[in-house]
Structures are given as C-alpha cells and as structure tokens.
Design a protein around this motif. Structure first.
Motif, PDB file in Angstrom:
ATOM      1  N   TYR A   1      41.132  43.152  35.459  1.00 57.81           N
ATOM      2  CA  TYR A   1      42.408  43.592  34.900  1.00 57.81           C
ATOM      3  C   TYR A   1      43.505  43.365  35.937  1.00 57.81           C
ATOM      4  O   TYR A   1      43.345  43.721  37.112  1.00 57.81           O
ATOM      5  CB  TYR A   1      42.342  45.067  34.505  1.00 57.81           C
ATOM      6  CG  TYR A   1      41.377  45.328  33.366  1.00 57.81           C
ATOM      7  CD1 TYR A   1      41.825  45.345  32.052  1.00 57.81           C
ATOM      8  CD2 TYR A   1      40.023  45.542  33.608  1.00 57.81           C
ATOM      9  CE1 TYR A   1      40.947  45.577  31.003  1.00 57.81           C
ATOM     10  CE2 TYR A   1      39.135  45.768  32.564  1.00 57.81           C
ATOM     11  CZ  TYR A   1      39.600  45.778  31.269  1.00 57.81           C
ATOM     12  OH  TYR A   1      38.727  45.995  30.228  1.00 57.81           O
TER      13      TYR A   1
ATOM     14  N   ASP B   1      34.844  42.088  33.764  1.00 59.15           N
ATOM     15  CA  ASP B   1      36.231  41.907  33.368  1.00 59.15           C
ATOM     16  C   ASP B   1      37.112  42.182  34.579  1.00 59.15           C
ATOM     17  O   ASP B   1      36.789  43.044  35.417  1.00 59.15           O
ATOM     18  CB  ASP B   1      36.629  42.849  32.230  1.00 59.15           C
ATOM     19  CG  ASP B   1      35.857  42.561  30.947  1.00 59.15           C
ATOM     20  OD1 ASP B   1      35.887  41.409  30.493  1.00 59.15           O
ATOM     21  OD2 ASP B   1      35.222  43.501  30.425  1.00 59.15           O
TER      22      ASP B   1
ATOM     23  N   ASP C   1      39.987  37.859  31.985  1.00 55.33           N
ATOM     24  CA  ASP C   1      41.134  38.470  32.638  1.00 55.33           C
ATOM     25  C   ASP C   1      42.011  39.158  31.603  1.00 55.33           C
ATOM     26  O   ASP C   1      42.391  38.556  30.601  1.00 55.33           O
ATOM     27  CB  ASP C   1      41.948  37.415  33.390  1.00 55.33           C
ATOM     28  CG  ASP C   1      41.088  36.662  34.395  1.00 55.33           C
ATOM     29  OD1 ASP C   1      40.132  37.272  34.881  1.00 55.33           O
ATOM     30  OD2 ASP C   1      41.362  35.476  34.645  1.00 55.33           O
ATOM     31  N   LYS C   2      42.348  40.419  31.876  1.00 57.33           N
ATOM     32  CA  LYS C   2      43.113  41.217  30.930  1.00 57.33           C
ATOM     33  C   LYS C   2      44.211  41.949  31.679  1.00 57.33           C
ATOM     34  O   LYS C   2      44.221  42.030  32.907  1.00 57.33           O
ATOM     35  CB  LYS C   2      42.204  42.213  30.204  1.00 57.33           C
ATOM     36  CG  LYS C   2      41.014  41.559  29.497  1.00 57.33           C
ATOM     37  CD  LYS C   2      40.103  42.589  28.873  1.00 57.33           C
ATOM     38  CE  LYS C   2      38.890  41.918  28.211  1.00 57.33           C
ATOM     39  NZ  LYS C   2      37.963  42.907  27.617  1.00 57.33           N
TER      40      LYS C   2
ATOM     41  N   SER D   1      45.817  47.622  29.105  1.00 62.26           N
ATOM     42  CA  SER D   1      44.730  47.790  28.138  1.00 62.26           C
ATOM     43  C   SER D   1      43.616  48.648  28.708  1.00 62.26           C
ATOM     44  O   SER D   1      42.969  49.408  27.984  1.00 62.26           O
ATOM     45  CB  SER D   1      44.189  46.421  27.727  1.00 62.26           C
ATOM     46  OG  SER D   1      43.666  45.725  28.849  1.00 62.26           O
TER      47      SER D   1
END
Length: 544
Positions: free
Chosen positions: A241, A239, A42-43, A47
């Motif tokens: 976000y 991923d 988790d980002k 980014s």
C-alpha cells in the motif's frame, strides 16, 4: 539575447531549494512511476485504512518508517537534532551550511552527507540521542492513521534508510515494533566513522520463519509512493500500500493519550523541532541569547526583588502567581496538632521543573528562602542569590540538616529529587513530611520557547544559562492549602508516605499533571544509562 535567459537557471535552483525547504519530497521519475503502476499488488493506503478492522493477529506488516509512519517528508530536522545534541553548535552550523547542497544532490547522497557530518567522531558508547532525545520528536510526527493500522497487526517490521541507532529505541521501546531494519554505522576504536554499512541487519530468516504459507500470516507492506519497493523486504509482501503526499498532509497527529508507552522522560537542549527556518533563528539567536542570559543573571543576583522583578519581566521572563491558600491552616486531619513544639519556619514543598524553582518561589513570596536540593553544580551554587544546601541522601543526616534550617527560617524543597519536563509528577520522597507540621504545597510549571533549562546527560552547570537564553519564558507558581505533616505522623493517623502521596496528588491536580511512581534513579537509567550519581553502565534501558 533576452534578459530572462540569464535568470532561468536561478529560478530553477530557487524552485528546487524552496520545495525542499517546505518539506516536499522529490518528484519520482516517470520510469519509476511506470514500473510501480504496472504492479497489480500495489494499492493506495486509503483502502487499507478503511478496512483496518479486517487486520488480525495473523497479519504481518512491513512498513517504511519515514515514508509511511511519519507525517514529515524531511529528514534534515532529525539529523540537525543529532548534530546539535550530540555534536554541539559547531557541527550543527556545518550541517546547516551544507543544507543547500543536500537539497540539490540525490536523496541517497544527501543522506550520506548528513550521516558523515552528524556522526563522524562521536563515541558509540556515549551516543544516547536515539534513546533520550529523538523519541519525543518522532512521537510528535507520527500520523494517527498509519499508527492505527499498525496497532491491528500481529507482527510489525519497521524498515528505514536511517541509521539504526537513531530509530531502534523509539520503534522497539515506545511503539512495540518487533523487528527494526536500518543502516548500520561503521565503527573504529569505539568511534563512529560517519559511514554506513552496505549490508543491513539481516531479517530474512524472521520472514522465512513466519512465511504466510506455513502459519497463515498475511504479509502486507506500507511505504511512500516515492519510495516504492526501495527495500528488498517489500517483495515478500502479498500487497503493498502506497502512502502519497495527500495522505501525509491530511493525516492527523497522534494524540498523547494514544501513545503505547508514556513519554515521561526525554533529554536534549532544544525545545522546538529544528526545521530549516527555525534552525536559522536558533543559530542567529545564540550570540544574542548568551549576552541576554548574562544580563538576566547579573540582574537576578545583584538587585533586590522589587527592582529585579520588573526588569526581568521586561526582558521576557514572566511570572504568574496564584495564591490559593486559606488563612487558617487546613490539614489532612484537622485534629492533628503539636501544641508543645516551638514555632519553626514554613516548609514549602514544590514539584521540580528547573533548577530555578526555588528562586521563582522567592520572587512569588517576595522574600528569601533556604533551598535544599539533591544535586547542584558548584557554579550554580556560587551564582545562587539564595542559600542552597545539598542533601546527602542519608536519611538521618538530611533530616537533621533540614531541621536546623527550619529553625533559621522558611525552607523550600523539591521532593521529586530531579526535574521532569512532561506533564507528570515523579514520586515524592516522604522525608519532608517528618520535618515540619506546616507544609505549603507549591505547584510550579515552566514554559520555554527555544531551550530547555534541564539536562540529564549534559553539563548541569549550564542549565541556568540555557534557561536564561530563551527569548521568552513563563513561570507559573500556585500556592496551595497548608498541610499538616509531622503531627499526623507522630499520632499515627497518617504515615509519612501517605502525607507525601497526598501532597503529590494536590500538586498534580492543581497542574493537571499525572502522578507516577518513577524516581530520580529511573530517569537517569533511561536517559543517561547511570543512576544519576556515577556512570556505571552505558547499556540502554528499555522503558517499562
């Protein structure tokens, strides 16, 4: 016992309601934060945006529609649009009265309440709010940063907790999203029950077909931080976000020139997004607005222009006139002339914004004109203070009728054949260029504050009433240089289509509008599912 003890519950409820009124999302529980923070994949969305150029056609993005793409955190506004446009004033009033309860219950329960109020009893085949009304308001709420990220992906999957009938047309037809996953509504005998199916339309085969290990697709997800992993599809992402509240607040609005598909047509009566505070204003204004509209109509049809104009101006209906014409006639070709023709009336050719265009041109010129129109309700024809004649769409009959009117006086015609709200001009029918040699192009524009005075799917007899119900409305009329039409067509120097295109271009330049080749038929196929004459099909048409 201190007095503050009795006020604490009220302050607590007020804080909850006030935060919801401002559009802030509910806070996420600490356990939910803990589980989200423990995931190494988790980002933050920032980014991803900073390296959006790294995305390619080999990237699949799964995004949450309301959590990641829209700037607003409140769904109430869009359900109010459904309630008002599809269900009417009473249904929207019920939804608004339930708003405090919706603020206090859980998000899932509030969604179910809004779906029940807005959709119960609506006919499935005639529901076109998701196609004709909501796309305009969705576009105005799209964040530029999230949009730019989506544009870089090869395949896009939109996920939402909203009913699919509300979002599918916008995502597929306007944003070119490949797959839309939303809640299905239960239907009985062709009518919505106001209940959502537990299961969504299945897209798991699509993801399995495009699995990253098979064809090299990188699957990433974008969702709101308070909707973390609220859908099973995000578990397929390499991923994920997270879009936070700060990302939404700092996000820029998607400019109109960046729209993937041009929004030329849209329907619905409301001219503003019904956020809770605006909804209060609308509901409180409607009774007063109806009385004001009746007063304005009586003044407009019973008093002469010199008397009615200042009264209407004082009531909020303003008119701006710009006369850019020259005294000597200026044509496309100055050598075009018809010396042997007897004098006729002047033909005023204007674009079409509302049904009141001819009337406002009469106000600008301070004289009565004959108006020819392609469609007019019987009620509007009775109430019109000027003579109106319907065109039959038979070219020969319409030409003869317009020539008779030209021999009686000046005539105004709207060759677009239907209204267009956005800054675009539809194709001009060339018939007018074969009728008169003295053509005065007129550029008109209308700005309303609360209600649109046009409709494609509603009752056209109410168009003047809704326009007059606006607290204030501004009309702009620009008279342009005279153009020769009939003489140029007869000597072959210009065709009737060339003259019509020239007039369209002059009007477009005066208004700053873009000229298109769309016609009346295109508008009604997109907005109403028919050709504007008789309802032949209820199947939605994709915007080409």
């Amino acid at each position: 016992m201190p007095k503050s003890f009795f006020f604490k519950p009220f302050f607590f409820l007020y804080r909850i309601f006030f935060r919801k009124l401002k559009g802030f999302p509910r806070s996420v529980s600490s356990s939910h934060h803990a589980s989200s923070s423990q995931s190494k994949n988790d980002k933050f969305f920032g980014s991803l945006y900073s390296r959006r150029s790294d995305l390619s056609n080999q990237t699949m993005i799964i995004f949450n529609f309301e959590g990641a793409l829209l700037k607003s955190s409140s769904l109430f506004d869009y359900f109010m649009l459904v309630a008002f446009e599809a269900g009417g004033l009473l249904r929207s009033l019920v939804l608004f009265l339930l708003y405090p309860l919706i603020c206090l219950v859980s998000e899932e329960t509030g969604l179910k309440i809004m779906v029940m109020v807005c959709f119960f009893g609506l006919k499935k085949d005639s529901f076109r709010v998701g196609t004709a009304v909501l796309p305009k308001f969705f576009f105005e709420d799209v964040g530029l940063e999230a949009f730019e990220v989506l544009q870089r992906a090869g395949k896009k999957v939109g996920v939402s907790n909203l009913p699919r009938v509300m979002i599918e047309s916008f995502l597929k037809d306007y944003l070119e999203i490949d797959v839309v996953v939303g809640k299905e509504l239960k239907v009985f005998c062709g009518y919505f029950l106001g209940l959502m199916e537990e299961k969504e339309n299945n897209v798991l085969p699509v993801l399995e077909e495009h699995d990253g290990e098979d064809i090299g697709f990188d699957i990433i997800g974008i969702t709101a931080s308070n909707k973390f992993h609220d859908h099973q599809l995000f578990y397929y992402c390499k991923d994920v976000y997270l879009v936070g509240n700060s990302d939404k607040r700092s996000s820029k609005k998607l400019p109109r020139d960046r729209y993937p598909k041009k929004l030329v047509f849209h329907d619905g009566r409301l001219a503003l997004k019904p956020i809770p505070l605006d909804t209060i204003a609308i509901l409180m204004w409607v009774p007063l607005g109806i009385a004001l509209a009746i007063f304005r109509i009586i003044v407009g049809i019973s008093l002469p222009y010199g008397v009615s104009f200042p009264i209407l101006h004082f009531s909020g209906l303003r008119l701006t006139v710009n006369d850019n014409t020259k005294r000597e006639s200026q044509s496309i070709n100055s050598y075009c002339s018809l010396p042997n023709d007897k004098p006729k009336g002047v033909l005023y050719v204007c674009n079409h914004r509302t049904l009141l265009d001819p009337l406002y041109i009469c106000f600008a010129l301070k004289k009565n004109l004959h108006a020819v129109t392609y469609s007019l309700s019987k009620m509007s024809e009775i109430l019109s203070p000027i003579k109106t004649v319907r065109l039959t769409r038979n070219r020969h009959q319409d030409a003869e009728m317009m020539e008779r009117l030209m021999n009686q006086g000046d005539v105004v015609v709207c060759p677009e054949g239907t209204t267009c709200r956005e800054p675009y001009l539809l194709r001009f029918s060339p018939l007018f260029s074969e009728i008169s040699d003295e053509i005065v192009p007129v550029a008109v524009d209308a700005h309303v504050t609360m209600f649109h005075g046009t409709t494609a799917g509603g009752l056209k007899c109410l168009d003047p009433l809704f326009f007059m119900m606006n607290p204030s409305a501004i009309y702009t009329v620009q008279l342009l240089d005279t153009v020769s039409g009939l003489s140029c067509c007869r000597d072959g120097s210009r065709s009737s289509i060339d003259v019509a295109n020239y007039v369209q271009g002059e009007v477009g330049r005066a208004l700053g509008f873009e000229c298109t080749k769309f016609t009346r038929r295109d508008k009604y196929l997109i907005l109403a599912g028919n050709e504007g004459i008789a309802c032949k099909s209820n199947q939605p048409l994709k915007f080409e």
